[in-house]
Write a protein that holds these residues in place. Structure first.
Motif, mmCIF file in Angstrom:
data_model
loop_
_atom_site.group_PDB
_atom_site.id
_atom_site.type_symbol
_atom_site.label_atom_id
_atom_site.label_comp_id
_atom_site.label_asym_id
_atom_site.label_seq_id
_atom_site.Cartn_x
_atom_site.Cartn_y
_atom_site.Cartn_z
ATOM 1 N N PHE A 290 0.807 -1.221 0.000
ATOM 2 C CA PHE A 290 0.000 0.000 0.000
ATOM 3 C C PHE A 290 0.842 1.276 0.000
ATOM 4 O O PHE A 290 0.530 2.215 -0.746
ATOM 5 C CB PHE A 290 -0.953 -0.010 1.194
ATOM 6 N N PRO A 291 1.928 1.393 0.791
ATOM 7 C CA PRO A 291 2.747 2.614 0.694
ATOM 8 C C PRO A 291 3.368 2.818 -0.687
ATOM 9 O O PRO A 291 3.428 3.957 -1.177
ATOM 10 C CB PRO A 291 3.832 2.396 1.760
ATOM 11 N N VAL A 292 3.813 1.733 -1.302
ATOM 12 C CA VAL A 292 4.388 1.861 -2.647
ATOM 13 C C VAL A 292 3.329 2.301 -3.644
ATOM 14 O O VAL A 292 3.560 3.179 -4.488
ATOM 15 C CB VAL A 292 5.025 0.523 -3.072
ATOM 16 N N LEU A 293 2.148 1.685 -3.561
ATOM 17 C CA LEU A 293 1.061 2.068 -4.465
ATOM 18 C C LEU A 293 0.641 3.520 -4.241
ATOM 19 O O LEU A 293 0.390 4.273 -5.196
ATOM 20 C CB LEU A 293 -0.120 1.122 -4.250
ATOM 21 N N LEU A 294 0.586 3.917 -2.978
ATOM 22 C CA LEU A 294 0.223 5.313 -2.682
ATOM 23 C C LEU A 294 1.265 6.281 -3.227
ATOM 24 O O LEU A 294 0.928 7.346 -3.772
ATOM 25 C CB LEU A 294 0.081 5.476 -1.166
ATOM 26 N N GLY A 295 2.545 5.897 -3.110
ATOM 27 C CA GLY A 295 3.583 6.762 -3.644
ATOM 28 C C GLY A 295 3.532 6.865 -5.149
ATOM 29 O O GLY A 295 3.736 7.946 -5.727
ATOM 30 N N VAL A 296 3.262 5.746 -5.818
ATOM 31 C CA VAL A 296 3.190 5.758 -7.281
ATOM 32 C C VAL A 296 2.024 6.617 -7.751
ATOM 33 O O VAL A 296 2.119 7.349 -8.754
ATOM 34 C CB VAL A 296 3.072 4.325 -7.810
ATOM 35 N N ALA A 301 1.310 13.827 -8.996
ATOM 36 C CA ALA A 301 0.603 15.041 -8.558
ATOM 37 C C ALA A 301 1.510 15.931 -7.727
ATOM 38 O O ALA A 301 1.478 17.166 -7.853
ATOM 39 C CB ALA A 301 -0.631 14.636 -7.747
ATOM 40 N N VAL A 302 2.353 15.315 -6.883
ATOM 41 C CA VAL A 302 3.288 16.115 -6.075
ATOM 42 C C VAL A 302 4.300 16.829 -6.967
ATOM 43 O O VAL A 302 4.642 17.996 -6.751
ATOM 44 C CB VAL A 302 3.984 15.206 -5.038
ATOM 45 N N VAL A 303 4.798 16.133 -7.987
ATOM 46 C CA VAL A 303 5.766 16.754 -8.898
ATOM 47 C C VAL A 303 5.124 17.905 -9.676
ATOM 48 O O VAL A 303 5.713 19.001 -9.816
ATOM 49 C CB VAL A 303 6.335 15.673 -9.854
ATOM 50 N N LEU A 305 2.545 19.642 -8.756
ATOM 51 C CA LEU A 305 2.261 20.712 -7.821
ATOM 52 C C LEU A 305 3.525 21.493 -7.480
ATOM 53 O O LEU A 305 3.513 22.725 -7.350
ATOM 54 C CB LEU A 305 1.638 20.132 -6.546
ATOM 55 N N GLY A 306 4.645 20.777 -7.380
ATOM 56 C CA GLY A 306 5.914 21.468 -7.108
ATOM 57 C C GLY A 306 6.362 22.334 -8.260
ATOM 58 O O GLY A 306 7.027 23.337 -8.050
ATOM 59 N N ARG A 307 6.054 21.938 -9.469
ATOM 60 C CA ARG A 307 6.418 22.767 -10.622
ATOM 61 C C ARG A 307 5.507 23.960 -10.769
ATOM 62 O O ARG A 307 5.881 25.023 -11.274
ATOM 63 C CB ARG A 307 6.376 21.925 -11.898
ATOM 64 N N THR A 308 4.225 23.812 -10.342
ATOM 65 C CA THR A 308 3.235 24.898 -10.546
ATOM 66 C C THR A 308 3.379 25.983 -9.484
ATOM 67 O O THR A 308 3.287 27.166 -9.796
ATOM 68 C CB THR A 308 1.838 24.299 -10.504
ATOM 69 N N LEU A 309 3.586 25.616 -8.237
ATOM 70 C CA LEU A 309 3.622 26.608 -7.160
ATOM 71 C C LEU A 309 4.718 27.656 -7.318
ATOM 72 O O LEU A 309 4.474 28.831 -7.146
ATOM 73 C CB LEU A 309 3.743 25.908 -5.791
ATOM 74 N N PRO A 310 5.953 27.299 -7.667
ATOM 75 C CA PRO A 310 6.974 28.367 -7.845
ATOM 76 C C PRO A 310 6.645 29.316 -8.991
ATOM 77 O O PRO A 310 6.908 30.525 -8.899
ATOM 78 C CB PRO A 310 8.263 27.595 -8.131
ATOM 79 N N SER A 311 6.054 28.792 -10.061
ATOM 80 C CA SER A 311 5.728 29.657 -11.202
ATOM 81 C C SER A 311 4.599 30.622 -10.865
ATOM 82 O O SER A 311 4.615 31.762 -11.327
ATOM 83 C CB SER A 311 5.348 28.809 -12.408
ATOM 84 N N THR A 312 3.628 30.197 -10.056
ATOM 85 C CA THR A 312 2.531 31.109 -9.684
ATOM 86 C C THR A 312 2.974 32.105 -8.624
ATOM 87 O O THR A 312 2.437 33.195 -8.527
ATOM 88 C CB THR A 312 1.352 30.310 -9.161
ATOM 89 N N GLY A 313 3.935 31.679 -7.786
ATOM 90 C CA GLY A 313 4.398 32.605 -6.758
ATOM 91 C C GLY A 313 5.297 33.655 -7.355
ATOM 92 O O GLY A 313 5.355 34.779 -6.884
#
Length: 313
Positions: A290-296, A301-303, A305-313
């Motif tokens: 389950f942790p591996v599946l959750l990470g996959v 989405a985390v990646v 989100l990390g690319r979008t937040l700096p560009s909007t800020g």
């Protein structure tokens, strides 16, 4: 000063001396029995002078001394010895001196680690004060429990192998009885046929055949066979054969019904294992899959989100 006295090499040295004192009765018994054997050999040599030049067989002098010490230093009577002999028989060690070898193994498993600990005391200099004492106690407990754990593992292994081959034995018994052989002849024949595929059951069948040929009562011999196998199926078979002999029912039909029941029980046992598998897989799925599946699933989405937040800020 008392604490430094306890933390030094005095306590392991005292344990080493205590182990040597425990070994003294066994050494004395060994020497006494050796002397008696030499007296008997000397008397036999006087009666048979040709036997003087015959060398003793069985290995080197040290090997014979160690084996003789193991054979003579162990107890031969008592409830504990009987219990150990029963476990050794179930584990497949049916030799005459198996009990003495077991007690010798326990003694070696206790003494040898203490000797090794005694010579490794300089390496405990930087450890806590009671580390040598704790290690000594731990090694004693492990040495006392290791032979018993080994026997339990062997008993479990042999019992599983015998349980796996028991339905095959019953099928061969049915085939032999319905082919016209008597029950005693069927036992001998089945023992020969199972020698390669199921050697444990084959050995017990050969012992049973020898007991029957020696004139032992059939119900007593089959009960002893069931006790040696230590299987519920073997006990049921011994009870069924005794009842069939007392009531005069058809032996072939009785064995066929019992064999079919054994096959059905094996199928039910396999189904039980299969149905218990999902419950056993629950914890591994929760902690590993389950942790591996959750990470996959969440990593993209985390990646993003990390690319979008700096560009909007």
């Amino acid at each position: 000063m008392s604490m430094s006295f306890l933390s030094g090499p005095v306590v392991p040295a005292a344990l080493f001396v205590l182990a040597m004192l425990i070994a003294i009765p066994g050494v004395v018994s060994f020497l006494r029995n050796r002397k008696a054997d030499e007296d008997v050999s000397r008397r036999l040599t006087r009666r048979n002078p040709d036997a003087i030049d015959q060398p003793q067989r069985g290995g080197s002098l040290i090997g014979r001394a160690v084996m003789g010490l193991a054979d003579n230093a162990a107890p031969t009577e008592g409830e504990e010895v009987n219990a150990v002999r029963g476990k050794l028989n179930l584990a497949g060690f049916t030799q005459k001196n198996a009990v003495s070898r077991y007690f010798a193994a326990r003694f070696i498993c206790v003494v040898i680690p203490q000797i090794a600990l005694f010579f490794s005391l300089p390496y405990f200099a930087g450890l806590p004060k009671y580390a040598p004492v704790g290690a000594s106690i731990l090694l004693v407990l492990i040495g006392l429990a290791a032979p018993g754990m080994f026997l339990d593992a062997q008993i479990k292994k042999r019992r599983q192998a015998a349980s796996l081959g028991f339905p095959d034995m019953m099928d061969l018994m049915v085939a032999c009885v319905e082919a016209g052989l008597s029950l005693d002849a069927s036992v001998q024949r089945v023992g020969e046929e199972l020698e390669l595929r199921h050697p444990i059951i084959s050995g017990h069948m050969r012992t049973l055949s020898l007991e029957l040929r020696a004139g032992r009562a059939r119900k007593t011999a089959w009960r002893a066979f069931a006790d040696r196998l230590a299987l519920e199926e073997a006990g049921s078979l011994a009870t069924m054969l005794r009842q069939a002999e007392e009531m005069g029912t058809s032996l072939g039909q009785t064995l066929r019904v019992f064999s079919a029941d054994m096959r059905q029980r094996r199928i039910l046992y396999a189904e039980e294992k299969a149905m218990a598998l999902p419950a056993k897989l629950t914890l591994p799925l929760i902690f590993f899959v389950f942790p591996v599946l959750l990470g996959v699933l969440t990593l993209p989405a985390v990646v993003m989100l990390g690319r979008t937040l700096p560009s909007t800020g």
